[in-house]
Design a protein around this motif. Structure first.
Motif, mmCIF file in Angstrom:
data_model
loop_
_atom_site.group_PDB
_atom_site.id
_atom_site.type_symbol
_atom_site.label_atom_id
_atom_site.label_comp_id
_atom_site.label_asym_id
_atom_site.label_seq_id
_atom_site.Cartn_x
_atom_site.Cartn_y
_atom_site.Cartn_z
ATOM 1 N N MET A 149 8.752 5.338 2.071
ATOM 2 C CA MET A 149 7.499 4.978 2.320
ATOM 3 C C MET A 149 7.250 5.514 3.876
ATOM 4 O O MET A 149 8.063 5.496 4.703
ATOM 5 N N ALA A 150 5.912 5.946 4.101
ATOM 6 C CA ALA A 150 5.480 6.381 5.328
ATOM 7 C C ALA A 150 4.064 6.266 5.637
ATOM 8 O O ALA A 150 3.305 6.961 4.786
ATOM 9 N N GLY A 165 2.516 -10.933 1.458
ATOM 10 C CA GLY A 165 1.862 -9.989 1.953
ATOM 11 C C GLY A 165 2.858 -8.476 2.249
ATOM 12 O O GLY A 165 3.885 -8.496 1.670
ATOM 13 N N HIS A 166 2.179 -7.825 2.949
ATOM 14 C CA HIS A 166 2.801 -6.373 3.483
ATOM 15 C C HIS A 166 3.570 -5.523 2.406
ATOM 16 O O HIS A 166 4.490 -5.236 2.402
ATOM 17 N N PRO A 167 2.731 -5.178 1.474
ATOM 18 C CA PRO A 167 3.238 -4.432 0.227
ATOM 19 C C PRO A 167 4.020 -3.296 0.723
ATOM 20 O O PRO A 167 4.850 -2.807 -0.212
ATOM 21 N N ILE A 172 10.256 5.405 6.486
ATOM 22 C CA ILE A 172 11.633 4.634 6.234
ATOM 23 C C ILE A 172 12.170 4.951 4.932
ATOM 24 O O ILE A 172 11.495 5.233 3.798
ATOM 25 N N LEU A 173 13.263 5.032 4.865
ATOM 26 C CA LEU A 173 14.193 5.720 3.637
ATOM 27 C C LEU A 173 15.002 4.568 3.433
ATOM 28 O O LEU A 173 15.893 4.098 4.349
ATOM 29 N N ALA A 230 6.503 0.546 12.627
ATOM 30 C CA ALA A 230 7.128 -0.663 13.410
ATOM 31 C C ALA A 230 7.288 -1.632 12.648
ATOM 32 O O ALA A 230 8.354 -2.558 12.424
ATOM 33 N N GLY A 231 6.052 -2.321 11.829
ATOM 34 C CA GLY A 231 6.007 -3.154 10.986
ATOM 35 C C GLY A 231 7.114 -2.981 9.770
ATOM 36 O O GLY A 231 7.611 -4.016 9.405
ATOM 37 N N ALA A 232 7.162 -1.884 9.197
ATOM 38 C CA ALA A 232 8.094 -1.557 8.289
ATOM 39 C C ALA A 232 9.636 -1.676 8.911
ATOM 40 O O ALA A 232 10.217 -2.327 8.004
#
Length: 368
Positions: A50-51, A97-99, A34-35, A63-65
């Motif tokens: 992030m990847a 959450g989900h940093p 994801i950019l 998929a969550g990102a």
């Protein structure tokens, strides 16, 4: 200054060398990245990336990102991107959450802030401690012959630091590491990384059988207490990676004396800002430090380089050049790699000149 617009892109980044294998049959064919671009009302744009490494490595998945980015982005519009602590508190407030989802936003704000100030990001992260950081390369999990051949090829390319993947059947891993150590020149730095794949019992078996080999043990077990029990009987340094998920976890590792060094991953910790905070405290506590991430290309590698080179040289272990792992390009330039060392690109911020034409159509576009 206010955030005027946000765009987000999804991009598959296949590995140059084919499938990346770890213990227990886990592997991935590339980074699903994801950019994020964040543009201010003054016309300055910052980039973040992030990847995750597949769905198996961290508590993160692509998929969550992709689903989480649209949940956070609207809350950032109109905010001052230079207020990094405020931006992070806001993200934590609106999305629990989900940093890993927040990491690209924070990185983009850091890049934008440094660009607006017309300084390299490394300056904002404490200052450049040296011009280049030593790189390591990974000997992925496989047959003894395949791992020996790969180790020899890496050393032949001029690299002196190897991360050898273990964490499978103990006696097979003993054979693998023994063969790799015998095949490379004396003085080659070896890290044996189990990625938390062993029980404490198995890790002690491995350590006892490999006492004659010079290496650093990395994350033998998942639980901090299990790693601590291994360290008590280990005559070699211990580095923890997967256990470092927050400032609190880092302080617990220090309090228990569970490690000599830490590997800090930007997306696991929630971005550059939190990684820098944990890095600085860990350095003051005496840890050796590696700063890297779970994956990415030019943008994420540049962030790793800026954090690495602002880490005191006597406390820095090594770095990794992820943009060289993948077959796709996202920018017109990249962090400079000379032999087995990496620096930061010239220019303000991350120094990366991202080419949006290489990224395809954004899956999210917002404006204020």
């Amino acid at each position: 200054m206010q955030i005027k617009s946000i765009k987000a892109y999804s991009l598959m980044q296949p590995f140059v060398g084919g499938r990346y294998n770890m213990s227990k049959g886990r592997g991935a064919d590339g980074f699903d990245a994801i950019l994020v671009s964040i543009t201010s009302d003054t016309g300055v744009t910052g980039w973040g990336e992030m990847a995750p490494l597949g769905n198996f490595y961290s508590a993160a998945f692509a998929a969550g990102a992709r689903a989480g980015v649209p949940e956070i982005a609207p809350h950032l519009l109109g905010r001052d991107p230079r207020g990094l602590a405020q931006i992070n508190r806001l993200m934590d407030s609106v999305f629990n959450g989900h940093p890993y989802i927040k990491a690209a936003f924070d990185m983009a704000c850091c890049d934008l802030t440094a660009r607006a100030a017309e300084v390299p990001l490394v300056t904002m992260l404490g200052g450049r401690e040296s011009d280049m950081a030593d790189l390591y390369k990974v000997v992925t999990h496989g047959s003894v012959d395949a791992m020996v051949d790969l180790a020899r090829r890496i050393v032949g390319e001029g690299f002196h630091r190897l991360q050898v993947k273990v964490g499978g059947k103990v006696h097979d891993d003993i054979e693998r590491v023994t063969a790799v150590a015998a095949a490379v020149p004396k003085g080659t730095v070896i890290f044996c990384d189990a990625n938390g794949g062993w029980t404490a019992y198995q890790a002690r078996q491995f350590a006892d059988a490999t006492r004659a080999i010079d290496y650093t043990m990395e994350q033998p077990c998942l639980a901090i207490d299990d790693c601590l029990s291994v360290r008590r009987s280990l005559d070699k340094p211990m580095v923890l990676d997967e256990s470092v998920t927050s400032l609190e976890q880092m302080l617990e590792i220090h309090r228990k004396g569970a490690a000599d060094g830490l590997t800090l991953k930007i997306s696991r910790l929630g971005g550059v800002t939190k990684t820098r905070q944990i890095r600085d405290v860990a350095v003051d506590l005496g840890f050796m430090i590696t700063v890297e991430d779970t994956g990415g290309a030019e943008v994420d590698t540049a962030a790793m380089a800026h954090l690495s080179l602002s880490t005191p040289e006597e406390r820095r272990m090594h770095a990794i050049a992820f943009h060289e792992w993948v077959t796709v390009r996202t920018a017109r330039n990249a962090p400079p790699v000379v032999g087995s060392r990496m620096g930061v690109p010239d220019g303000p911020g991350l120094g990366i000149d991202v080419d949006p034409d290489l990224l395809g159509k954004p899956f999210l576009e917002l404006s204020h």
